[in-house]
Design an enzyme around this catalytic site. Structure first.
Site, PDB file in Angstrom:
ATOM      1  N   THR A 161       0.869  -1.192   0.000  1.00  0.00           N
ATOM      2  CA  THR A 161       0.000   0.000   0.000  1.00  0.00           C
ATOM      3  C   THR A 161       0.901   1.235   0.000  1.00  0.00           C
ATOM      4  OG1 THR A 161      -1.869  -1.014   1.129  1.00  0.00           O
ATOM      5  CG2 THR A 161      -1.566   1.328   1.515  1.00  0.00           C
ATOM      6  N   ARG A 168     -14.588  -6.400  -0.956  1.00  0.00           N
ATOM      7  CA  ARG A 168     -13.998  -6.039   0.343  1.00  0.00           C
ATOM      8  C   ARG A 168     -13.386  -4.634   0.257  1.00  0.00           C
ATOM      9  NH1 ARG A 168      -8.578  -4.457   2.044  1.00  0.00           N
ATOM     10  NH2 ARG A 168      -8.300  -5.107   4.195  1.00  0.00           N
ATOM     11  N   ASP A 192      -9.070  -0.088   5.021  1.00  0.00           N
ATOM     12  CA  ASP A 192      -8.882   1.205   5.680  1.00  0.00           C
ATOM     13  C   ASP A 192      -8.513   2.334   4.726  1.00  0.00           C
ATOM     14  OD1 ASP A 192      -6.341  -0.449   5.618  1.00  0.00           O
ATOM     15  OD2 ASP A 192      -5.526   1.525   6.105  1.00  0.00           O
TER      16      ASP A 192
HETATM   17  N1  GLY Z   1      -4.188  -1.432   4.380  1.00  0.00           N
HETATM   18  C1  GLY Z   1      -4.764  -1.712   3.140  1.00  0.00           C
HETATM   19  C2  GLY Z   1      -5.852  -2.661   3.178  1.00  0.00           C
HETATM   20  O1  GLY Z   1      -5.979  -3.446   4.129  1.00  0.00           O
HETATM   21  O2  GLY Z   1      -6.639  -2.693   2.275  1.00  0.00           O
END
Ligand code: GLY
Length: 293
Positions: free
Chosen positions: A162, A190, A193
């Site tokens: 990320t 899905r 965060d």
């Molecule tokens: N931290 C990125 C995610 O879990 O999608």
């Protein structure tokens, strides 16, 4: 006048055993892209968008091209961006066929109507905002195809690379941005965060800004971005705030990850519970970005 600063990250799940120079080069180039904006008097919002676009374009990171694949073998990306003067923010979730989701999130921010757009509605909004769709296949790298094949038997994995950036500009505005393909092998639909203001991204120019990476479900559980800024406000110590926030993620969130911070004075900090989180920092006292890994 403030002294501008930018810090970028390339994900808490990065693997240094595999071509570490690519990671170093990627975060350095992103910090330079954001720094060019700040050094020429540009805004923190433009700087973090520019830095994150650079990482989305880099195939080694889990955002834009290079995103991990869902269990169905598709790319679904999340991104968010926030400007801390007026708490303006924009985010997109589960978007496909967009090369730079962070720019789409920025358009949502600029619409000043909504904060979060998802899936087909977000793509429709992209079209009406003049953001071209790309071929879905152009976002899929051989590396992620191989990883998908290896992961086929497991349910999900950490977020890999990320990406995110936080900056302070010379006018004292703080901005933060985060972009991701999510977790490898995730269920279609899905959302993690990185699309959620307060969890993956937050900015308040009177305190600072933050971009998080790691287990999205754990980050959401503890609203990590918002909590990190709470610690920053209380302690007025960016290193301490970053460390305590990561402890919170591990102990109460029951997950692993990391975050980057810049406070309202331009002090940058980072912390992670994973072995590696590629980071690059740039400020006027440095001749070139500091890449501390
Ligand atoms: N931290 C990125 C995610 O879990 O999608």
């Amino acid at each position: 006048m403030r002294v501008p600063t930018i810090i970028v990250h390339g994900g808490a799940g990065a693997d240094l055993s595999d071509a570490p120079d690519e990671l170093r080069h990627g975060v350095r180039a992103a910090a330079q892209a954001g720094w060019q904006v700040l050094a020429s008097g540009g805004s923190a919002l433009d700087a973090v968008e520019s830095a994150v676009r650079s990482l989305e374009d880099h195939p080694r990171f889990n955002a834009g091209r290079g995103s991990v694949l869902t269990v169905d073998g598709t790319v679904e990306m999340d991104a968010s961006i926030m400007e801390g003067d007026r708490l303006e923010c924009g985010a997109v979730a589960a978007v496909t066929r967009i090369a730079n989701p962070i720019t789409l999130a920025r358009r949502v921010l600029e619409s000043r109507r909504h904060v979060l757009l998802v899936g087909p509605g977000a793509i429709q909004f992209a079209r009406s905002s003049g953001i071209a769709e790309c071929a879905a296949e152009s976002l899929v790298t051989d590396r992620q195809r191989r990883r998908h094949a290896q992961l086929a038997a497991r349910s999900s994995a950490a977020d890999g690379g990320t990406v995110g950036a936080v900056a302070l500009d010379r006018h004292g505005t703080v901005a933060a941005a985060t972009s991701t393909g999510g977790t490898a092998g995730k269920h279609s639909g899905r959302v993690g965060d990185s699309a959620l203001i307060g969890s993956g991204t937050y900015a308040d120019s009177s305190i600072g800004g933050v971009s998080c990476t790691g287990d999205g479900e754990a980050i959401v559980r503890v609203v990590l971005g918002s909590r990190a800024l709470h610690y920053l406000k209380e302690a007025d110590n960016p290193d301490y705030a970053a460390k305590v926030a990561v402890d919170l993620l591990v102990e109460e969130g029951r997950g692993q990850g990391g975050l980057i911070l810049v406070d309202w004075r331009g002090r940058a900090a980072y912390a992670h519970s994973t072995p590696l989180m590629p980071v690059a920092i740039m400020s006027p006292t440095l001749a070139e970005p500091r890449v501390p890994f």
